[in-house]
Design a protein around this motif. Structure first.
Motif, short mmCIF file in Angstrom:
data_model
loop_
_atom_site.label_atom_id
_atom_site.label_comp_id
_atom_site.label_asym_id
_atom_site.label_seq_id
_atom_site.Cartn_x
_atom_site.Cartn_y
_atom_site.Cartn_z
N ARG A 66 -20.85 -35.18 -38.94
CA ARG A 66 -20.00 -34.96 -37.96
C ARG A 66 -20.28 -34.93 -36.57
NH1 ARG A 66 -19.25 -34.38 -42.85
NH2 ARG A 66 -18.35 -36.50 -42.23
N ARG A 67 -21.58 -34.87 -36.16
CA ARG A 67 -22.05 -34.84 -34.68
C ARG A 67 -21.66 -36.32 -34.44
NH1 ARG A 67 -26.67 -32.85 -35.47
NH2 ARG A 67 -26.05 -30.92 -35.02
N LEU A 68 -22.07 -37.07 -35.19
CA LEU A 68 -22.28 -38.76 -34.78
C LEU A 68 -20.55 -39.30 -34.61
CD1 LEU A 68 -24.10 -41.37 -34.69
CD2 LEU A 68 -23.63 -41.57 -37.01
N GLU A 69 -19.82 -38.59 -35.76
CA GLU A 69 -18.48 -39.02 -35.44
C GLU A 69 -17.92 -38.80 -34.24
OE1 GLU A 69 -16.61 -37.51 -39.19
OE2 GLU A 69 -17.87 -38.87 -40.48
N PHE A 70 -18.39 -37.65 -33.78
CA PHE A 70 -17.50 -37.16 -32.47
C PHE A 70 -18.15 -37.74 -31.34
CE2 PHE A 70 -18.03 -34.33 -28.69
CZ PHE A 70 -16.88 -33.90 -28.62
N ALA A 71 -19.33 -38.54 -31.50
CA ALA A 71 -19.71 -39.54 -30.53
C ALA A 71 -19.23 -40.84 -30.48
CB ALA A 71 -21.41 -39.54 -30.46
N MET A 72 -19.01 -41.32 -31.74
CA MET A 72 -18.39 -42.72 -31.89
C MET A 72 -16.97 -42.89 -31.18
SD MET A 72 -19.47 -43.01 -35.88
CE MET A 72 -19.08 -44.56 -36.18
N SER A 73 -16.96 -44.29 -30.81
CA SER A 73 -15.64 -44.49 -30.25
C SER A 73 -14.52 -44.95 -31.65
CB SER A 73 -15.61 -45.88 -29.67
OG SER A 73 -16.03 -46.93 -30.52
N ASP A 74 -13.26 -44.94 -31.16
CA ASP A 74 -12.45 -45.30 -32.21
C ASP A 74 -12.81 -46.51 -33.10
OD1 ASP A 74 -11.08 -42.90 -31.58
OD2 ASP A 74 -9.51 -43.94 -30.48
N GLU A 75 -13.33 -47.48 -32.30
CA GLU A 75 -13.51 -48.81 -32.97
C GLU A 75 -14.60 -48.83 -33.88
OE1 GLU A 75 -15.32 -52.56 -33.36
OE2 GLU A 75 -16.05 -50.95 -32.26
N GLU A 76 -15.63 -47.83 -33.35
CA GLU A 76 -16.88 -47.61 -34.06
C GLU A 76 -16.49 -47.12 -35.40
OE1 GLU A 76 -20.76 -47.55 -31.07
OE2 GLU A 76 -19.21 -45.92 -31.15
N GLN A 77 -15.63 -45.92 -35.55
CA GLN A 77 -15.22 -45.19 -36.51
C GLN A 77 -14.55 -46.10 -37.33
OE1 GLN A 77 -13.70 -41.29 -36.29
NE2 GLN A 77 -14.56 -40.78 -34.38
N SER A 78 -13.57 -46.86 -37.03
CA SER A 78 -12.84 -47.67 -37.80
C SER A 78 -13.88 -48.81 -38.55
CB SER A 78 -11.91 -48.44 -37.14
OG SER A 78 -11.18 -49.37 -37.63
N ARG A 79 -14.73 -49.11 -37.99
CA ARG A 79 -15.82 -50.17 -38.55
C ARG A 79 -16.46 -49.44 -39.90
NH1 ARG A 79 -19.79 -52.68 -35.75
NH2 ARG A 79 -19.58 -51.42 -33.84
N ALA A 80 -16.87 -48.08 -39.50
CA ALA A 80 -17.68 -47.52 -40.15
C ALA A 80 -16.76 -47.15 -41.50
CB ALA A 80 -18.12 -46.18 -39.65
N PHE A 81 -15.63 -46.59 -41.55
CA PHE A 81 -14.94 -46.16 -42.22
C PHE A 81 -14.65 -47.05 -43.19
CE2 PHE A 81 -13.61 -42.34 -39.52
CZ PHE A 81 -15.01 -41.67 -39.98
N ARG A 82 -13.98 -48.41 -42.52
CA ARG A 82 -13.92 -49.61 -43.48
C ARG A 82 -15.00 -50.14 -44.22
NH1 ARG A 82 -12.12 -52.20 -39.36
NH2 ARG A 82 -13.72 -53.38 -38.71
#
Length: 210
Positions: free
Chosen positions: A191-207
């Protein structure tokens, strides 16, 4: 008259019975006798009983001696336990160089607690030169064996850029694996990491996760 194997088997049965009291005391005595006969697993187990004060009075010096017996025979858990005593200075002096050597020998036999400690010592340079790449390689091995702490440590390393370029997507992946392996701290780190990640990083991680 029973030999070390027979004593060990009876000791295990008594200790595992969960009855406590006299059964535990008898089990501890049989474990000691089996260890003194040269039974390697009994030496490690009796060392653990002395370490924890289970069925016997706590004796860290004695625990270290029995762990040494098991480690000298090459038993992986004995190597780890002896390394643990050396690392923390329990029952004798601290010796990080020896602890690192013992953790390495145990890690080479896939003892995952030893892999965790070895990685920490390689990352920080305790007991020898720092080698972050080797630390991450060992933790990857531990994670592949199902150790959640190794996966969690890889998340910390990539999130903080410890010995490697910071990579929040890789960190997220390792924390996610740690969570799946049952690490209780991983969810809050995700949760802490997701708050710090950019939208693009989150998209890559979730994908990648899907």
């Amino acid at each position: 008259m029973m030999n070390g194997v027979g004593l060990f088997q009876q000791a295990i049965a008594l200790v595992a019975s969960g009855s406590g009291g006299n059964a535990l005391l008898r089990g501890a005595d049989m474990m000691r006798r089996a260890a003194d006969f040269g039974h390697v697993a009994a030496a490690n187990n009796y060392g653990a009983m002395l370490h924890a004060g289970r069925g016997v009075r706590q004796d860290l010096v004695g625990a270290r001696a029995y762990y040494h017996q098991a480690a000298s025979a090459g038993l992986p858990i004995g190597l780890f336990n002896m390394g643990f005593m050396c690392f923390h200075g329990l029952g004798g002096p601290k010796d990080h160089k020896r602890a690192r050597f013992l953790f390495l020998r145990a890690a080479q036999q896939d003892e995952t607690d030893a892999i965790t400690y070895l990685g920490l010592m390689l990352m920080s340079g305790q007991g020898g030169p720092a080698d972050p790449r080797a630390a991450r390689a060992w933790w990857s091995r531990g994670a592949s064996l199902g150790n959640s702490r190794c996966a969690f440590n890889l998340g910390i390393a990539h999130a903080g850029g410890h010995g490697c370029p910071q990579d929040l997507v890789k960190a997220w992946r390792w924390f996610r694996q740690a969570e799946r392996l049952g690490n209780p701290e991983a969810e809050s780190e995700l949760r802490r990491l997701e708050f710090a990640m950019s939208d693009e990083e989150q998209s890559r991680a979730f994908r990648r996760a899907s």
